[in-house]
Write a protein that holds these residues in place. Structure first.
Motif, PDB file in Angstrom:
ATOM      1  N   ALA A 327       0.602  -1.102   0.056  1.00 41.89           N
ATOM      2  CA  ALA A 327      -0.028  -0.012  -0.084  1.00 41.89           C
ATOM      3  C   ALA A 327       0.873   1.329   0.058  1.00 41.89           C
ATOM      4  N   PHE A 328       1.834   1.072   0.830  1.00 47.00           N
ATOM      5  CA  PHE A 328       2.871   2.323   0.866  1.00 47.00           C
ATOM      6  C   PHE A 328       3.415   2.593  -0.702  1.00 47.00           C
ATOM      7  N   LEU A 329       3.912   1.563  -1.159  1.00 45.53           N
ATOM      8  CA  LEU A 329       4.555   1.759  -2.464  1.00 45.53           C
ATOM      9  C   LEU A 329       3.574   2.217  -3.476  1.00 45.53           C
ATOM     10  N   ASP A 330       2.455   1.581  -3.505  1.00 46.01           N
ATOM     11  CA  ASP A 330       1.338   2.017  -4.359  1.00 46.01           C
ATOM     12  C   ASP A 330       0.937   3.381  -4.273  1.00 46.01           C
ATOM     13  N   LYS A 331       0.836   3.925  -3.008  1.00 51.35           N
ATOM     14  CA  LYS A 331       0.739   5.335  -2.814  1.00 51.35           C
ATOM     15  C   LYS A 331       1.739   6.081  -3.404  1.00 51.35           C
ATOM     16  N   ARG A 332       3.028   5.937  -3.075  1.00 55.83           N
ATOM     17  CA  ARG A 332       4.135   6.539  -3.874  1.00 55.83           C
ATOM     18  C   ARG A 332       4.175   6.648  -5.124  1.00 55.83           C
ATOM     19  N   MET A 333       3.604   5.398  -5.984  1.00 53.49           N
ATOM     20  CA  MET A 333       3.685   5.525  -7.304  1.00 53.49           C
ATOM     21  C   MET A 333       2.405   6.746  -7.645  1.00 53.49           C
ATOM     22  N   ARG A 334       1.285   6.455  -7.121  1.00 51.69           N
ATOM     23  CA  ARG A 334       0.405   7.295  -7.633  1.00 51.69           C
ATOM     24  C   ARG A 334       0.614   8.570  -7.490  1.00 51.69           C
ATOM     25  N   LYS A 335       1.319   9.046  -6.109  1.00 51.41           N
ATOM     26  CA  LYS A 335       1.670  10.556  -6.012  1.00 51.41           C
ATOM     27  C   LYS A 335       2.672  11.104  -6.984  1.00 51.41           C
ATOM     28  N   LYS A 336       3.475  10.239  -7.584  1.00 50.43           N
ATOM     29  CA  LYS A 336       4.479  10.639  -8.304  1.00 50.43           C
ATOM     30  C   LYS A 336       4.254  10.453  -9.758  1.00 50.43           C
ATOM     31  N   MET A 338       3.627   7.356 -11.617  1.00 50.64           N
ATOM     32  CA  MET A 338       4.593   6.471 -12.002  1.00 50.64           C
ATOM     33  C   MET A 338       3.881   5.259 -12.494  1.00 50.64           C
ATOM     34  N   GLY A 339       4.516   4.665 -13.579  1.00 47.09           N
ATOM     35  CA  GLY A 339       3.886   3.263 -13.936  1.00 47.09           C
ATOM     36  C   GLY A 339       2.644   3.580 -14.427  1.00 47.09           C
ATOM     37  N   VAL A 340       1.671   2.693 -13.995  1.00 50.07           N
ATOM     38  CA  VAL A 340       0.171   2.711 -14.363  1.00 50.07           C
ATOM     39  C   VAL A 340      -0.527   3.775 -13.890  1.00 50.07           C
ATOM     40  N   TYR A 341      -0.172   4.720 -13.145  1.00 48.66           N
ATOM     41  CA  TYR A 341      -0.588   6.237 -12.952  1.00 48.66           C
ATOM     42  C   TYR A 341       0.026   7.179 -13.719  1.00 48.66           C
ATOM     43  N   SER A 342       0.841   6.877 -14.445  1.00 45.79           N
ATOM     44  CA  SER A 342       1.200   7.815 -15.430  1.00 45.79           C
ATOM     45  C   SER A 342       0.275   8.480 -16.506  1.00 45.79           C
ATOM     46  N   GLU A 343       0.486   9.567 -16.861  1.00 42.58           N
ATOM     47  CA  GLU A 343      -0.596  10.278 -17.807  1.00 42.58           C
ATOM     48  C   GLU A 343      -0.867   9.365 -18.893  1.00 42.58           C
ATOM     49  N   GLU A 344       0.415   9.115 -19.467  1.00 42.89           N
ATOM     50  CA  GLU A 344       0.276   8.212 -20.748  1.00 42.89           C
ATOM     51  C   GLU A 344      -0.410   6.842 -20.425  1.00 42.89           C
ATOM     52  N   ALA A 345      -0.209   6.210 -19.444  1.00 50.70           N
ATOM     53  CA  ALA A 345      -0.880   4.753 -19.232  1.00 50.70           C
ATOM     54  C   ALA A 345      -2.340   5.103 -18.785  1.00 50.70           C
ATOM     55  N   VAL A 346      -2.684   6.374 -18.589  1.00 51.91           N
ATOM     56  CA  VAL A 346      -4.087   6.487 -18.013  1.00 51.91           C
ATOM     57  C   VAL A 346      -4.858   6.771 -19.634  1.00 51.91           C
ATOM     58  N   ARG A 347      -4.327   7.435 -20.307  1.00 51.20           N
ATOM     59  CA  ARG A 347      -4.643   7.636 -21.669  1.00 51.20           C
ATOM     60  C   ARG A 347      -4.829   6.362 -22.342  1.00 51.20           C
ATOM     61  N   GLU A 348      -4.189   5.579 -22.485  1.00 54.61           N
ATOM     62  CA  GLU A 348      -4.073   4.138 -22.989  1.00 54.61           C
ATOM     63  C   GLU A 348      -5.138   3.344 -22.434  1.00 54.61           C
ATOM     64  N   ARG A 349      -5.537   3.509 -21.163  1.00 53.74           N
ATOM     65  CA  ARG A 349      -6.607   2.874 -20.859  1.00 53.74           C
ATOM     66  C   ARG A 349      -7.942   3.478 -21.041  1.00 53.74           C
ATOM     67  N   GLU A 350      -7.862   4.671 -21.011  1.00 53.63           N
ATOM     68  CA  GLU A 350      -9.152   5.427 -21.804  1.00 53.63           C
ATOM     69  C   GLU A 350      -9.611   4.943 -23.150  1.00 53.63           C
ATOM     70  N   LEU A 351      -8.326   5.158 -23.615  1.00 53.47           N
ATOM     71  CA  LEU A 351      -8.541   4.982 -25.426  1.00 53.47           C
ATOM     72  C   LEU A 351      -9.153   3.279 -25.598  1.00 53.47           C
ATOM     73  N   ALA A 352      -8.579   2.180 -24.712  1.00 52.37           N
ATOM     74  CA  ALA A 352      -9.006   0.992 -24.908  1.00 52.37           C
ATOM     75  C   ALA A 352     -10.244   0.779 -24.536  1.00 52.37           C
ATOM     76  N   LYS A 353     -10.634   1.482 -23.307  1.00 52.15           N
ATOM     77  CA  LYS A 353     -12.149   1.599 -22.754  1.00 52.15           C
ATOM     78  C   LYS A 353     -13.112   1.975 -23.824  1.00 52.15           C
ATOM     79  N   ALA A 354     -12.847   3.180 -24.695  1.00 54.26           N
ATOM     80  CA  ALA A 354     -13.711   3.840 -25.633  1.00 54.26           C
ATOM     81  C   ALA A 354     -13.753   2.721 -26.951  1.00 54.26           C
ATOM     82  N   GLU A 355     -12.606   2.014 -27.271  1.00 54.54           N
ATOM     83  CA  GLU A 355     -12.673   1.059 -28.414  1.00 54.54           C
ATOM     84  C   GLU A 355     -13.561   0.192 -27.807  1.00 54.54           C
ATOM     85  N   ASN A 356     -13.414  -0.485 -26.680  1.00 55.49           N
ATOM     86  CA  ASN A 356     -14.449  -1.710 -26.551  1.00 55.49           C
ATOM     87  C   ASN A 356     -15.989  -1.178 -26.353  1.00 55.49           C
TER      88      ASN A 356
END
Length: 358
Positions: A327-336, A338-356
C-alpha cells in the motif's frame, strides 16, 4: 418491488419481506479470517496435543496415522490438489509476470541460504538455519498475493498466480538444497515429489470439474496436513523459534522492497505497479518444507522442528507487513504518477475502454 430496510444488506441475505437471514456460525470460516489461520490454528492444535497429551497421538491405528505420522500422505495429496488448481491455458503477460516473480523469489532465497550455509554451516546465523531461510524466502503467500492483486494490480497480476503457486511447498527448496550440495537428496526423491504435482496438473487441466473440486478441497487438506506437522513439535521447540523467527520475518518483509524494484525493471514503464512487493511474504505452507527436507535427508532432522517454528513466526508477521508495504509503495507511485498512474498509461486505458464500447 423494492425492498427497503433500515440497513444495507446483500440481497441474498434478505428474505420473507425483508427479514435478514442469520449467518450460521462456523469455526472454519472464522479461522480463515485470521491471517495465516488455516495454517497456524491446526499447527497449534498439533503442538498442544503433542505437549500435553502425547500418548493420545501415539495410541495407534487411524488416530496416529492421521494426526501424528500422516505427514507424507497429506503432503502428497496437497501437492496433487495444488497442481490441479494450476491452469496452463493462462499465457501471455500473466505467464511472464508469474515466471519473473517466481524466479526472483527462488534466486534471492537460494542465494541468501547458500551464503549463510557457506559462512555458518547448517546451524545458521543467530539461530536462523539456511533451510529456514530458503523455505521462508522462496515460498510466497498465494492467497495474500491474490488479495493484493485485486486491490493494487490487474487481471494479469492475478493470473500470475498460476505460475507463482509453483513455489508453494517443498519442491523448490529441495531442488536448491540438493543441487547446491546442502542436502543429500536422491534423484528418486525429486521424482517422488514431482509425481503427485504432475498428476494434479494433467488431471486438473483435462478435467475442469476436478480442478474446481481440487481448489475447494485445498483448505481442508491444508488444515489436516498441518496437525501432524505441529505434532512434531512442542511448546518448548516452538519457543525456540521466537527471536530467530522474528529475524527471519524481518528478512522476508524487507525482501518486499527488493522484489518491488526488480519487478519494476522487468515491466514496460506504463505497466509497472507495486505488485512486486506483494510477494515479500513467507507462505504459511513454508512450515511444511523443513519436515519434507528432513524426511529426505536425516542430517537436517535436528533442525527441522526449529526451522518449522521460525517459518511459522515469519508467516504470521509478513501476513501483516506485506499489505502495508504494498500500500505504501502504491501510494508513492500514485503520488509521483509513475507506472500505471502515469498520464500516458491513463490515456491508453481510456482509449482501450472507448474502443471496447464502440
Amino acid at each position: 418491488s423494492i425492498i427497503k430496510t433500515n440497513k444495507s444488506y446483500p440481497i441474498s441475505n434478505i428474505r420473507n419481506g425483508g427479514e435478514r437471514m442469520t449467518e450460521k456460525k462456523s469455526f472454519f470460516r472464522l479461522m480463515q479470517k485470521i491471517p495465516g489461520g488455516l495454517i497456524i490454528v491446526p499447527m497449534l492444535i498439533g503442538v498442544l496435543a503433542n505437549t500435553f497429551i502425547p500418548s493420545v497421538l501415539e495410541i495407534g491405528g487411524f488416530t496416529t496415522g492421521m494426526f501424528k505420522t500422516g505427514t507424507n500422505c497429506l503432503l502428497g495429496m496437497f501437492l496433487m490438489l495444488n497442481g490441479a488448481s494450476i491452469n496452463v491455458k493462462k499465457i501471455g503477460l500473466p505467464l511472464y509476470k508469474g515466471f519473473v516473480l517466481t524466479l526472483m523469489k527462488f534466486i534471492l532465497g537460494v542465494s541468501l541460504g547458500l551464503i549463510v550455509a557457506k559462512l555458518c554451516g547448517n546451524a545458521g546465523v543467530l539461530g536462523v538455519t539456511p533451510m529456514a531461510i530458503i523455505a521462508a524466502i522462496t515460498n510466497s503467500a498465494g492467497g495474500l498475493y491474490l488479495g493484493l492483486a485485486q486491490q493494487y494490480g490487474d487481471e494479469s497480476d492475478a493470473g500470475a498466480i498460476s505460475i507463482l503457486s509453483l513455489n508453494d511447498g517443498p519442491f523448490f527448496t529441495m531442488i536448491a538444497m540438493g543441487t547446491a550440495g546442502m542436502a543429500s537428496i536422491p534423484v528418486e526423491a525429486f521424482i517422488a515429489t514431482l509425481i503427485p504435482l504432475i498428476i494434479g496438473i494433467v488431471w486438473g487441466n483435462l478435467d475442469e470439474t476436478f480442478r474446481e473440486l481440487a481448489e475447494k478441497s485445498l483448505p481442508i487438506i491444508t488444515f489436516f496436513m498441518m496437525i501432524p506437522i505441529g505434532a512434531g513439535m512442542s511448546l518448548a521447540s516452538l519457543a525456540e523459534g521466537g527471536f530467530a523467527g522474528i529475524l527471519l520475518a524481518i528478512l522476508s518483509a524487507m525482501s518486499a522492497f527488493v522484489f518491488y524494484f526488480l519487478f519494476q525493471l522487468c515491466l514496460p514503464k506504463n505497466r509497472r505497479n507495486a505488485m512486486g512487493a506483494a510477494i515479500g511474504t513467507t507462505a504459511a505452507n513454508a512450515t511444511s518444507v523443513p519436515v519434507s527436507v528432513a524426511e529426505m535427508d536425516p542430517a537436517w532432522q535436528p533442525y527441522a522442528s526449529t526451522a518449522t517454528a521460525q517459518c511459522a513466526v515469519a508467516a504470521i508477521i509478513t501476513a501483516f507487513t506485506a499489505p502495508m508495504i504494498t500500500a505504501f509503495l502504491d501510494k508513492r507511485m500514485r503520488k509521483k504518477k509513475m507506472g500505471v498512474y502515469s498520464e500516458e498509461a491513463v490515456r491508453e486505458r481510456e482509449l482501450a475502454k472507448a474502443e471496447n464500447n464502440c
